[in-house]
Design a protein around this motif. Sequence first.
Motif, PDB file in Angstrom:
ATOM      1  N   ILE A   1       3.659  22.430  -8.017  1.00 27.12           N
ATOM      2  CA  ILE A   1       3.969  21.879  -6.696  1.00 27.12           C
ATOM      3  C   ILE A   1       3.168  22.593  -5.618  1.00 27.12           C
ATOM      4  O   ILE A   1       2.620  21.952  -4.707  1.00 27.12           O
ATOM      5  N   ALA A   2       3.053  23.908  -5.707  1.00 25.13           N
ATOM      6  CA  ALA A   2       2.262  24.651  -4.714  1.00 25.13           C
ATOM      7  C   ALA A   2       0.799  24.225  -4.771  1.00 25.13           C
ATOM      8  O   ALA A   2       0.164  24.033  -3.723  1.00 25.13           O
ATOM      9  N   ALA A   3       0.266  24.052  -5.965  1.00 31.11           N
ATOM     10  CA  ALA A   3      -1.121  23.597  -6.100  1.00 31.11           C
ATOM     11  C   ALA A   3      -1.284  22.183  -5.548  1.00 31.11           C
ATOM     12  O   ALA A   3      -2.289  21.865  -4.905  1.00 31.11           O
ATOM     13  N   GLY A   4      -0.288  21.340  -5.776  1.00 31.07           N
ATOM     14  CA  GLY A   4      -0.350  19.979  -5.251  1.00 31.07           C
ATOM     15  C   GLY A   4      -0.331  19.937  -3.737  1.00 31.07           C
ATOM     16  O   GLY A   4      -1.117  19.210  -3.116  1.00 31.07           O
ATOM     17  N   PHE A   5       0.545  20.715  -3.123  1.00 30.61           N
ATOM     18  CA  PHE A   5       0.584  20.741  -1.659  1.00 30.61           C
ATOM     19  C   PHE A   5      -0.656  21.413  -1.074  1.00 30.61           C
ATOM     20  O   PHE A   5      -1.116  21.034  -0.006  1.00 30.61           O
ATOM     21  N   TYR A   6      -1.212  22.369  -1.791  1.00 27.93           N
ATOM     22  CA  TYR A   6      -2.466  22.966  -1.339  1.00 27.93           C
ATOM     23  C   TYR A   6      -3.576  21.922  -1.372  1.00 27.93           C
ATOM     24  O   TYR A   6      -4.369  21.825  -0.443  1.00 27.93           O
ATOM     25  N   ALA A   7      -3.608  21.128  -2.443  1.00 26.71           N
ATOM     26  CA  ALA A   7      -4.627  20.070  -2.547  1.00 26.71           C
ATOM     27  C   ALA A   7      -4.445  19.019  -1.458  1.00 26.71           C
ATOM     28  O   ALA A   7      -5.427  18.505  -0.917  1.00 26.71           O
TER      29      ALA A   7
END
Length: 81
Positions: free
Chosen positions: A54-60
Amino acid sequence: MRSDNDRKRLSGRRSLTLRLIYFDGLWLTVRRLPAVQYQALWMLGSFILRNMLIAAGFYAISFGVGSMKCCVWQGLSWFGL
C-alpha cells in the motif's frame, strides 16, 4: 494534458484498487490462519507485506509516472471508505 477532475477520478480508482488488494490479502490471511503453525508470525508477516504494498502504491500515485501530488489526500480518503 489531463484536467484536475480527471486526475482526481484516476487517483480514486487507483486508491480503490489498492483497497481491494489490501482487504483481499487480509481475507486470504485470515482464511489460511487455522492451517498455519505459527499464526502470530503469519499475521505479522502479512500485515507488513500488505502495508509495504500500500505504501508503494500511494508513493507511485503521488510521485510516480504522471504524478498526482494534488490528489494524494483525495486518494487516501477513497482508500479509507
